[in-house]
Design an enzyme around this catalytic site. Structure first.
Site, short mmCIF file in Angstrom:
data_model
loop_
_atom_site.label_atom_id
_atom_site.label_comp_id
_atom_site.label_asym_id
_atom_site.label_seq_id
_atom_site.Cartn_x
_atom_site.Cartn_y
_atom_site.Cartn_z
N HIS A 1 54.28 57.06 59.59
CA HIS A 1 55.56 56.88 58.90
C HIS A 1 56.44 55.90 59.68
CE1 HIS A 1 59.70 58.18 57.74
NE2 HIS A 1 59.15 58.31 56.55
N ASP B 1 64.72 47.53 48.46
CA ASP B 1 63.92 48.53 49.17
C ASP B 1 63.82 49.75 48.27
OD1 ASP B 1 62.66 50.25 50.91
OD2 ASP B 1 64.19 50.20 52.46
N ALA C 1 61.13 53.08 46.70
CA ALA C 1 59.89 53.81 46.54
C ALA C 1 59.58 53.84 45.05
CB ALA C 1 60.00 55.22 47.10
N LYS D 1 55.54 51.83 34.50
CA LYS D 1 55.78 50.65 35.34
C LYS D 1 55.78 51.03 36.82
CE LYS D 1 58.50 48.40 31.73
NZ LYS D 1 59.82 47.85 31.33
N GLY E 1 70.52 46.36 47.99
CA GLY E 1 70.83 46.41 49.42
C GLY E 1 72.30 46.46 49.74
#
Length: 352
Positions: free
Chosen positions: A120, A177, A179, A229, A311
């Site tokens: 990680h 950024d 997930a 997607k 961001g």
């Protein structure tokens, strides 16, 4: 649950570094990892911050993380490299991958560094931003243990596989950024630690039923962002990071909070693209800055918050940083427990 309190960030960083050194990390590895974790908390990314450190320390104790490893280059084709991270601290080996990618991109125009047997590494955006600050476009991705079902499925088959892209913009880089899940597992764990619900659409129970219960979500599956997607992007990150590095893909990556004696087995991919040669970097930065400015100044919907670029939230948090860092009471208690186990003095400011 008690609310988070603020503590001097430099003191938190020294405390975290001392814990890692006591666990066997060389001072450089300990300092780099501690700084990265505290930086995530400063940027409002508590799910990638010090709340992860107790788990890191337990994994070191159980032998699945080697705190001294820095990664070994096992394939070197100039602009294409593979690093075996040796189950080292993720921030350490990702930092090295970025440094190599930056140097090789300057030489070859583009560099691709694949990393296997990785741990990680916190926020992917930190590393993409490092590349952008060096005047290059940075792309960083990693795979995780399966957490997401295929569309219409109830079984986790692919990770939430973070992806970050950062571009220079003349000042602060523009950083995406994310997930591939609707919500990051770290945020689900943070909600579970506070007994708070998670937003609708984030997760299903193990039986495939939608849930807002964070504890049930941890036992069940996260849902992909944007449905098919997000799922498709997650699949591709697995095949790029895990596939190119000859590392773990899919279920070969282990649960981060599962058997702590078993290596995590994640894989990373770091790409650096040299802008000079395609066009002058100053021209590119000017275009990026103008585009970002136009978007930020665009008309918001009625009652909506001001428009942000990717961001901006983290960048705004860092601008507000006054030297102190918010830390959940549960996280601080877990760190104090680790300090007692490792024989590290707890600073008076932290209840020592």
């Amino acid at each position: 649950m008690s609310a988070a309190n603020s503590y001097p960030a430099d003191l938190l960083e020294r405390f975290a570094s001392a814990l890692l050194e006591a666990a066997g990390a060389p001072s450089g590895n300990a300092a780099l990892t501690a700084e990265a974790l505290v930086d995530a908390d400063i940027g409002g990314l508590a799910s990638h911050g010090l709340m992860q450190l107790p788990m890191y320390l337990e994994r070191i104790a159980q032998g699945s993380v080697d705190p001294a490893a820095e990664g070994e280059i096992v394939v070197d084709k100039g602009s294409r490299l593979t690093i075996d991270a040796g189950n080292g601290l993720g921030q350490v080996t990702a930092e090295r991958a970025c440094e190599i990618a930056i140097a090789r991109a300057a030489e070859h125009g583009v560099a691709i560094v694949a990393v296997r047997n990785a741990f990680h590494f916190g926020a992917a955006g930190r590393f993409a931003c490092k590349i952008a600050l060096a005047g290059k476009i940075g792309i960083v991705m990693a795979n995780t243990r399966p957490m997401l079902p295929a569309p219409g499925g109830a079984e986790a088959v692919v990770g939430n596989n973070p992806l970050a892209i950062a571009v220079p913009a003349g000042g602060e880089p523009i950083v995406l950024d994310l997930a591939m899940s609707a919500g990051a597992m770290g945020k689900v764990r943070l909600a579970a630690s506070k007994a708070e619900p998670i937003p609708e659409g984030w997760a299903q129970t193990a039986e495939g039923v939608p849930t807002r219960d964070a504890a049930e979500a941890i036992k069940g599956v996260l849902l992909p962002a944007a449905g098919a997607k997000g799922f498709g992007l997650a699949v591709m990150v697995d095949l790029l990071a895990g596939g190119l590095s000859a590392g773990g893909v899919g279920s070969e990556v282990q649960p981060l909070y599962g058997d702590l004696s078993r290596p995590y087995g994640s894989a990373n991919l770091v790409i650096a693209i040299e802008i000079e040669g395609l066009r002058p970097i100053a021209d590119y930065e000017a275009v990026a800055a103008r585009f970002a400015g136009r978007i930020r100044q665009s008309k918001p919907a009625p009652g909506a918050a001001p428009i942000r670029m990717p961001g901006d939230r983290a960048a705004e948090a860092r601008k507000r940083f006054d030297g102190n860092c918010a830390l959940a009471a549960e996280t601080l208690q877990a760190l104090r427990n680790q300090a007692r186990r490792l024989g590290v003095a707890v600073p008076e400011a932290f209840g020592g």
